[in-house]
Design a protein around this motif. Structure first.
Motif, PDB file in Angstrom:
ATOM      1  N   GLY A  97      10.914   7.934  29.997  1.00 35.94           N
ATOM      2  CA  GLY A  97       9.646   8.536  30.368  1.00 35.94           C
ATOM      3  C   GLY A  97       8.666   8.680  29.229  1.00 35.94           C
ATOM      4  O   GLY A  97       7.488   8.966  29.465  1.00 35.94           O
ATOM      5  N   ALA A  98       9.079   8.533  28.006  1.00 34.22           N
ATOM      6  CA  ALA A  98       8.185   8.724  26.865  1.00 34.22           C
ATOM      7  C   ALA A  98       7.632   7.387  26.403  1.00 34.22           C
ATOM      8  O   ALA A  98       8.377   6.416  26.249  1.00 34.22           O
ATOM      9  CB  ALA A  98       8.921   9.392  25.716  1.00 34.22           C
ATOM     10  N   THR A  99       6.319   7.350  26.188  1.00 34.64           N
ATOM     11  CA  THR A  99       5.705   6.124  25.688  1.00 34.64           C
ATOM     12  C   THR A  99       5.467   6.179  24.181  1.00 34.64           C
ATOM     13  O   THR A  99       5.311   5.132  23.534  1.00 34.64           O
ATOM     14  CB  THR A  99       4.366   5.876  26.385  1.00 34.64           C
ATOM     15  N   ASP A 100       5.416   7.368  23.635  1.00 37.92           N
ATOM     16  CA  ASP A 100       5.222   7.523  22.188  1.00 37.92           C
ATOM     17  C   ASP A 100       6.436   8.186  21.581  1.00 37.92           C
ATOM     18  O   ASP A 100       6.966   9.171  22.131  1.00 37.92           O
ATOM     19  CB  ASP A 100       3.977   8.380  21.900  1.00 37.92           C
ATOM     20  N   GLY A 101       6.856   7.678  20.384  1.00 34.57           N
ATOM     21  CA  GLY A 101       7.951   8.298  19.655  1.00 34.57           C
ATOM     22  C   GLY A 101       7.473   9.535  18.900  1.00 34.57           C
ATOM     23  O   GLY A 101       6.275   9.783  18.752  1.00 34.57           O
ATOM     24  N   PRO A 102       8.405  10.333  18.419  1.00 33.51           N
ATOM     25  CA  PRO A 102       8.044  11.550  17.686  1.00 33.51           C
ATOM     26  C   PRO A 102       7.387  11.212  16.338  1.00 33.51           C
ATOM     27  O   PRO A 102       7.574  10.136  15.783  1.00 33.51           O
ATOM     28  CB  PRO A 102       9.383  12.239  17.486  1.00 33.51           C
ATOM     29  N   ARG A 103       6.606  12.181  15.829  1.00 32.59           N
ATOM     30  CA  ARG A 103       5.933  12.019  14.550  1.00 32.59           C
ATOM     31  C   ARG A 103       6.182  13.245  13.666  1.00 32.59           C
ATOM     32  O   ARG A 103       6.396  14.345  14.174  1.00 32.59           O
ATOM     33  CB  ARG A 103       4.418  11.829  14.744  1.00 32.59           C
ATOM     34  N   ILE A 104       6.138  13.026  12.366  1.00 30.19           N
ATOM     35  CA  ILE A 104       6.203  14.122  11.390  1.00 30.19           C
ATOM     36  C   ILE A 104       4.993  13.978  10.492  1.00 30.19           C
ATOM     37  O   ILE A 104       4.802  12.923   9.866  1.00 30.19           O
ATOM     38  CB  ILE A 104       7.499  14.094  10.570  1.00 30.19           C
ATOM     39  N   ALA A 105       4.187  15.034  10.432  1.00 28.12           N
ATOM     40  CA  ALA A 105       2.963  15.024   9.636  1.00 28.12           C
ATOM     41  C   ALA A 105       2.095  13.816   9.981  1.00 28.12           C
ATOM     42  O   ALA A 105       1.502  13.193   9.107  1.00 28.12           O
ATOM     43  CB  ALA A 105       3.282  15.046   8.142  1.00 28.12           C
ATOM     44  N   GLY A 106       2.068  13.474  11.275  1.00 29.38           N
ATOM     45  CA  GLY A 106       1.221  12.388  11.746  1.00 29.38           C
ATOM     46  C   GLY A 106       1.806  11.015  11.559  1.00 29.38           C
ATOM     47  O   GLY A 106       1.224  10.034  12.023  1.00 29.38           O
ATOM     48  N   GLU A 107       2.955  10.904  10.897  1.00 33.06           N
ATOM     49  CA  GLU A 107       3.561   9.605  10.652  1.00 33.06           C
ATOM     50  C   GLU A 107       4.706   9.376  11.632  1.00 33.06           C
ATOM     51  O   GLU A 107       5.475  10.302  11.921  1.00 33.06           O
ATOM     52  CB  GLU A 107       4.099   9.532   9.220  1.00 33.06           C
ATOM     53  N   GLU A 130      13.931   5.563   3.394  1.00 35.30           N
ATOM     54  CA  GLU A 130      12.514   5.554   3.014  1.00 35.30           C
ATOM     55  C   GLU A 130      11.648   6.192   4.097  1.00 35.30           C
ATOM     56  O   GLU A 130      10.562   6.695   3.808  1.00 35.30           O
ATOM     57  CB  GLU A 130      12.053   4.112   2.763  1.00 35.30           C
ATOM     58  N   GLN A 131      12.102   6.174   5.363  1.00 30.30           N
ATOM     59  CA  GLN A 131      11.344   6.717   6.487  1.00 30.30           C
ATOM     60  C   GLN A 131      12.260   7.653   7.267  1.00 30.30           C
ATOM     61  O   GLN A 131      13.451   7.356   7.445  1.00 30.30           O
ATOM     62  CB  GLN A 131      10.871   5.552   7.389  1.00 30.30           C
ATOM     63  N   PRO A 132      11.765   8.808   7.716  1.00 26.69           N
ATOM     64  CA  PRO A 132      12.623   9.715   8.498  1.00 26.69           C
ATOM     65  C   PRO A 132      13.188   8.990   9.725  1.00 26.69           C
ATOM     66  O   PRO A 132      12.496   8.192  10.370  1.00 26.69           O
ATOM     67  CB  PRO A 132      11.681  10.842   8.898  1.00 26.69           C
ATOM     68  N   VAL A 133      14.458   9.277  10.040  1.00 25.80           N
ATOM     69  CA  VAL A 133      15.166   8.607  11.132  1.00 25.80           C
ATOM     70  C   VAL A 133      15.627   9.649  12.146  1.00 25.80           C
ATOM     71  O   VAL A 133      16.167  10.699  11.771  1.00 25.80           O
ATOM     72  CB  VAL A 133      16.377   7.816  10.595  1.00 25.80           C
ATOM     73  N   LEU A 134      15.421   9.317  13.416  1.00 25.12           N
ATOM     74  CA  LEU A 134      15.947  10.148  14.498  1.00 25.12           C
ATOM     75  C   LEU A 134      16.903   9.293  15.312  1.00 25.12           C
ATOM     76  O   LEU A 134      16.497   8.310  15.939  1.00 25.12           O
ATOM     77  CB  LEU A 134      14.796  10.646  15.386  1.00 25.12           C
TER      78      LEU A 134
END
Length: 823
Positions: free
Chosen positions: A749-759, A736-740
């Motif tokens: 080092g990353a505080t934010d996960g990746p997004r697709i089309a803002g989601e 139901e949701q894209p998975v990486l």
């Protein structure tokens, strides 16, 4: 009484007619027909409507021709005519006449003519103006035969379109008169309340699995001693009547039988009381309402009736023994109260619920004859004034049969052959056989039509129709039903005179002629004695001892639907050369057994007589077979590569996403429904299932994407995403949701996960063994709350990999500590 005052200047009773209950409304009936032209008469059994009403109509000022009275059965027609003639002191054939298939006694002086229902339908077909007929009376309409429905519909159309002076009267004992009145155009309803005598009703239930004839005979023996008058006993059919008659041997009463197939003399005997001796009359439902059996004070009702039911899927009818309706049970009970107080013994539990009315014949029977009549009338069935329209499936099956018999053209209209068929008084199948027989075969065809139009002339024995023909011609080949044989000979002679032709056909032509009438019932042996498959596709069986059981081919005439296999009752052997003109050679291209088959076949309906491989099948049929295979396997026959499946998952995500406009649906239902649009263009060179597995589904799916969106696909649903370590990781869109799915250390080092089309993308953070240790779309929260626990658990197990205490200060890497250090 009708709902208007009766003129006081004229009494309603007729002193020249017997004093029966219907006397009180005779004037009302005549006046209603004068005022409205149509009327309904409701009168209980025994009121005298059958005999008195037509006689009362003779002197009506509006009468412009003969009064035609329709009776549902031949025995009732003869009895009614004889009773009315007796009241006038005349023989049948003068003022009162009768016309049935077997009997015609009329003259120029005839004013009242009693006919069976099919007679009027035939007359109206030949003369839709109904010339010479002033009034039509439909008696016992509650029995709801198809012929009565058609007779009323045709008469109504005649009255409305041509003959507004034609009077129509519908008489019934139990049918709801308001429905008929509405069909007639809000006709007045006249009601005769009848003479009411008390009937003592007793319930003496017998087990439902008991022998009906034996159980009923036992009830008669119990009832006789404590009652007076004659007994009328209702049984479902001739078999039960014969069994009950045998079980009543020796009782102190005369036991008589009454059913339609009896000779007229025996029927009359059952209808005439014998002074000084009680009678027990064993009858089918023929005595429910159409006939008066005088002297009856006791009714014993087994509670069953036999009705034919037609199955449009198999094209076969089967007689079913069913519980009577409440209306029929009341009619039967009323027979005990015609002459005084009576007794009715019912052989079922008092608490048993009965249906209100039996279904009309048009809802249950073979409609091929009806469809032929309607086509000959020149209208659509939906335009006829029928109380009930026929079931759509049964009507369509009837029309299909007529089309196969060349009675209807492709435009649905009657052909010249169909009109000739409609002129013959036999079932359309038999009419087709008689008309298509070669000239030397026509006598044999007439004999077969007569034999197959009646019940079996032989008493027991095998299914061989040739033996019946030999018996019909006078050979001694077994015990026969003499009255039935007499009728068959008369009908055969009559039909042969109609169609003409010679008499030189050998008996080996029986099979080919039967095959003309029943092409869908040509049957081929399955290799086991007595086991066959019919051209219509259904199995059929004969007892192994039957002489026809070893035949390779059969032409089957009489068969019932059976349960799992049809049971053959009448058939003839058939030579393969005889069916060759019916064989169709054609190409069979279809999806069968999980693959495409292409064969040239010699077929007789569903029977494949021979076949050979087809080298160059028609491309369109081949494509249709391949698409059918894709549908049958629900897309599993296609070769779904990783690339094609990934694309489908991406498109599915986009179609359901926030910016779904324009992105096509790729769910199973949509893809299956639109195969011709997206898949067919890629199957031009495919021939078999293995070719389906090689189709470029990635390109085929992209053909569904509007061209303007092609350039936006990778942006809107990228195949890979970059992570802090520099790796490009494939995105999984199958959920139901894209998975990486990414190694935990690659996200240091990353505080934010990746997004697709803002989601946000759902992260599957993996251990060095590529197993998920955390599923999250809140990466910062994981470092704060989840990572310490994961580090404590895994750093000892995977010591070669970095597990820094502060992940946000660590360098993202996909390598071990040694490789990351350049070692």
């Amino acid at each position: 009484m009708i709902g208007r005052p009766v003129s006081p200047a004229r009494p309603t009773a007729r002193p020249d007619l017997p004093s029966l209950p219907v006397q009180e409304v005779l004037g009302d009936v005549v006046d209603a027909l004068d005022d409205a032209g149509v009327a309904v008469l409701e009168a209980p059994p025994g009121a005298g409507k059958t005999t008195l009403v037509p006689l009362a109509m003779r002197d009506a000022r509006w009468l412009t021709g003969r009064i035609v009275v329709l009776e549902p059965r031949r025995i009732a027609a003869r009895a009614a005519a004889e009773r009315m003639a007796d009241l006038l002191g005349e023989p049948v054939g003068r003022t009162v006449g009768v016309t049935t298939r077997e009997d015609k006694r009329t003259s120029a002086a005839t004013v009242v003519e009693v006919v069976t229902e099919g007679v009027l339908v035939r007359r109206l077909q030949h003369d839709p103006t109904a010339e010479g007929i002033g009034a039509v009376v439909l008696d016992e309409f509650h029995e709801r035969s198809i012929e009565a429905d058609l007779a009323l519909a045709f008469s109504l159309e005649c009255r409305r379109a041509i003959r507004d002076d034609l009077r129509l009267l519908v008489m019934s004992a139990t049918l709801e008169g308001s429905r008929v009145a509405a069909l007639l155009g809000n006709a007045p309803v006249v009601t005769s309340r009848g003479r009411v005598y008390d009937v003592e009703t007793r319930h003496e239930p017998v087990p439902v699995d008991a022998d009906i004839g034996q159980a009923t005979a036992a009830a008669v023996r119990r009832t006789l001693p404590g009652t007076d008058g004659d007994l009328l006993v209702f049984l479902p059919g001739q078999r039960e009547i014969r069994r009950a008659a045998g079980a009543l041997s020796g009782i102190d009463a005369e036991v008589l039988q009454l059913y339609g197939a009896l000779p007229a003399a025996e029927q009359r005997r059952a209808l005439q009381p014998v002074a000084g001796r009680r009678r027990v009359v064993l009858s089918t439902d023929i005595a429910e309402s159409s006939l008066t059996v005088p002297g009856v004070r006791v009714v014993v009702d087994a509670g069953w009736a036999r009705r034919p039911r037609f199955d449009p899927t198999s094209g076969m009818s089967r007689l079913h023994t069913v519980r009577v309706s409440r209306a029929s049970a009341d009619q039967r009970r009323g027979r005990a109260a015609r002459e005084g107080e009576g007794v009715c013994v019912r052989l079922w539990p008092e608490h048993e619920a009965l249906a209100g009315h039996a279904p009309p014949s048009i809802a249950e029977e073979d409609l091929a004859p009806t469809a032929l009549e309607v086509a000959a009338w020149g209208t659509d069935v939906v335009d006829l004034s029928l109380l009930d329209q026929p079931p759509a499936a049964t009507w369509e099956a009837a029309r299909d049969l007529l089309l196969g018999l060349d009675a209807l053209g492709t435009d649905g209209r009657l052909t010249d052959h169909g009109r000739a068929m409609a002129d013959l008084p036999v079932h359309p199948r038999l009419a087709h056989m008689a008309l298509r027989a070669d000239r030397p075969q026509q006598r044999l065809a007439a004999e077969l039509a007569a034999l197959l139009g009646e019940r079996d002339v032989m008493l027991g024995g095998d299914a061989d129709l040739e033996r019946r023909v030999r018996a019909l011609r006078g050979e001694r080949v077994g015990a026969v039903r003499a009255p039935t044989m007499t009728r068959v000979r008369r009908d055969a002679d009559r039909l042969h005179r109609r169609i003409g032709g010679g008499t030189g056909a050998p008996l080996t032509d029986v099979g080919p002629l039967v095959a003309l009438a029943y092409p869908d019932r040509i049957a081929r042996s399955r290799g086991q004695r007595g086991v066959f498959t019919m051209a219509g596709g259904r199995g059929a069986t004969l007892p192994e001892r039957d002489p026809l059981a070893g035949e390779a081919l059969l032409a089957i005439a009489h068969v019932d639907r059976g349960t799992t296999q049809a049971r053959v009752y009448l058939a003839a052997g058939l030579d393969e050369a005889a069916v060759e003109p019916m064989v169709r050679v054609g190409d069979h291209v279809a999806w069968e057994g999980g693959d495409v088959v292409a064969r040239r076949q010699r077929r007789l309906g569903a029977l494949v007589l021979s076949e050979s491989p087809l080298a160059t099948p028609d491309p369109d049929r081949l494509l249709a077979a391949l698409l059918e295979g894709v549908r049958a396997t629900e897309l599993r026959a296609l070769g779904w590569s990783r690339s094609a499946q990934d694309l489908r998952d991406r498109l599915r995500h986009l179609h359901h996403g926030a910016a779904a406009d324009g992105w096509p649906a790729v769910d199973d239902d949509t893809l299956l429904a639109e195969l011709e649009e997206w898949l067919a263009p890629f199957l031009t060179r495919a021939r078999r299932r293995s070719d389906l597995e090689r189709v470029d589904l990635h390109t085929a799916l992209m053909s569904r994407v509007p061209y303007a969106l092609h350039g936006r696909l990778d942006e809107a649903a990228p195949t890979h995403l970059a992570v802090p370590s520099g790796s490009r990781i494939r995105v999984d869109y199958s959920g139901e949701q894209p998975v990486l799915a990414v190694k935990l250390q690659e996200m240091f080092g990353a505080t934010d996960g990746p997004r697709i089309a803002g989601e946000p993308v759902l992260l599957h953070l993996l251990s060095p063994a590529q197993r998920p240790v955390q599923v999250t779309d809140d990466l910062a929260g994981f470092w704060e709350r989840g990572y310490p626990e994961v580090r404590a658990e895994l750093r000892g197990r995977y010591a070669k990999h970095p597990w820094l205490e502060d992940p946000l200060a660590a360098t993202p890497t996909r390598h071990t500590k040694r490789r990351a250090a350049g070692g």
